[in-house]
Design an enzyme around this catalytic site. Structure first.
Site, PDB file in Angstrom:
ATOM      1  N   HIS A 134       0.857  -1.189   0.000  1.00  0.00           N
ATOM      2  CA  HIS A 134       0.000   0.000   0.000  1.00  0.00           C
ATOM      3  C   HIS A 134       0.889   1.234   0.000  1.00  0.00           C
ATOM      4  O   HIS A 134       1.942   1.257   0.656  1.00  0.00           O
ATOM      5  CB  HIS A 134      -0.883  -0.001   1.252  1.00  0.00           C
ATOM      6  CG  HIS A 134      -1.405   1.355   1.629  1.00  0.00           C
ATOM      7  ND1 HIS A 134      -0.826   2.117   2.630  1.00  0.00           N
ATOM      8  CD2 HIS A 134      -2.424   2.102   1.143  1.00  0.00           C
ATOM      9  CE1 HIS A 134      -1.482   3.254   2.742  1.00  0.00           C
ATOM     10  NE2 HIS A 134      -2.451   3.266   1.849  1.00  0.00           N
TER      11      HIS A 134
ATOM     12  N   HIS B 258      -8.000  -5.443  17.702  1.00  0.00           N
ATOM     13  CA  HIS B 258      -8.824  -6.571  18.137  1.00  0.00           C
ATOM     14  C   HIS B 258      -8.112  -7.908  17.948  1.00  0.00           C
ATOM     15  O   HIS B 258      -8.502  -8.907  18.545  1.00  0.00           O
ATOM     16  CB  HIS B 258     -10.169  -6.560  17.401  1.00  0.00           C
ATOM     17  CG  HIS B 258     -10.052  -6.684  15.912  1.00  0.00           C
ATOM     18  ND1 HIS B 258      -9.512  -5.687  15.125  1.00  0.00           N
ATOM     19  CD2 HIS B 258     -10.407  -7.680  15.066  1.00  0.00           C
ATOM     20  CE1 HIS B 258      -9.552  -6.062  13.856  1.00  0.00           C
ATOM     21  NE2 HIS B 258     -10.081  -7.275  13.797  1.00  0.00           N
TER      22      HIS B 258
END
Length: 304
Positions: A108, A179
């Site tokens: 990216h 998470h």
């Protein structure tokens, strides 16, 4: 000294950067990118360059956008609540590349410029630059991570030796799935809300990051794209791509900004990988190459 950079010169650079990167990627893949230009009803537009089912890239997108609006979305004003609601203008180049070969990493890169316009007689325009790049391998190679981080360091070196450690840590902290308690990949650099240098110098820093991308990524891609692989590697690649989806949809400020500002959904979500799998509580086999990704590459570390 008066700044010479303007919105028009920054836009011209970004459009040229998009074209140069696409040309380099087409040279590796052998297949042309599609061109999809679009307009945004609220103001502005852009051009998405897309490849799907290429010879090297299973999916990839290199997008340019230049958009504006009347009310700054909350995601863009997260660190500057005093400018929420102002008229704004944003432009940038953003890319995500998903090679088919599991030994070739996903990558990216993004560079962008943002202006919150003056609001009333006592307020000045607020501008900043942002960007960075990060590498997401499925099967890790230390030499690839070292090369990528060295390229990032060299891009920032002319602007102060303190920037690379700072922007590397920012990347480590940002591209982290809270998470899951794990990094998305091996990192790189990330910066946002950057206006610590004068406008021309800040623009030069953004250019240096954008211009360094081809040299940071293509040697790695060339080295890995023809590595033999089987169904096991493809299966693990699809599983790890699920982490990419989770991050982009839950945490990524660019994705949230695009959706909150009424951006073009196809272009915002061009970063999504084409084949993804999730499993319930899957764990890699001890001592396997898949386990090595978790033990040797995802934990934050100094690569150079």
């Amino acid at each position: 000294m008066t700044a010479t950079a303007t919105a028009s010169t920054i836009k011209a650079y970004l459009q040229d950067l998009q074209q140069r990167i696409v040309a380099a990627l087409e040279g590796v893949d052998g297949k042309s990118f599609l061109t999809d230009s679009w307009e945004r009803p609220e103001g502005g537009g852009g051009t998405s360059r897309i490849i799907e089912e290429g010879n090297v890239f299973e999916r990839g997108g290199v997008g340019f956008s230049h958009v504006m609006g009347k009310n700054l979305p909350p995601s863009a004003a997260a660190n500057r609540p005093e400018i929420a609601g102002r008229e704004w203008e944003a432009m940038g180049v953003s890319l995500v590349l998903h090679p088919r070969n599991p030994y070739a990493p996903t990558v990216h890169m993004n560079v962008r410029f943002f202006v919150a316009k003056a609001d009333g007689q006592n307020q000045e325009p607020v501008w900043w630059f942002g960007g960075g790049m990060d590498l997401t391998p499925y099967y890790g190679f230390a030499e690839d991570a070292t090369h990528f981080h060295r390229s990032c360091r060299d891009a920032l070196a002319p602007f102060g030796n303190e920037l690379h450690p700072r922007f590397k840590k920012w990347c480590d902290d940002y591209f982290y799935l809270k998470h899951r308690k794990e990094a998305r990949g091996v990192g790189g650099i990330f910066f946002d809300d950057f206006n610590a240098l004068p406008l021309d110098d800040s623009f030069a820093l953004m250019r240096s990051v954008g211009d360094s991308f081809i040299g940071a990524y293509l040697p790695i891609l060339e080295q890995r794209k023809d590595t033999p692989y089987g169904e096991r590697e493809r299966d693990f690649q699809a599983y790890r791509r699920g982490r990419y989806v989770e991050f982009n949809l839950v945490f990524d400020r660019g994705t949230l900004f695009g959706l909150q500002s009424g951006g073009r959904t196809e272009s915002i979500l061009m970063s999504m990988p084409p084949v993804v799998k999730w499993r319930y509580n899957w764990q890699p086999q001890d001592g396997s190459p898949e386990a090595q990704l978790y033990s040797d590459f995802l934990p934050h570390k100094e690569w150079i």
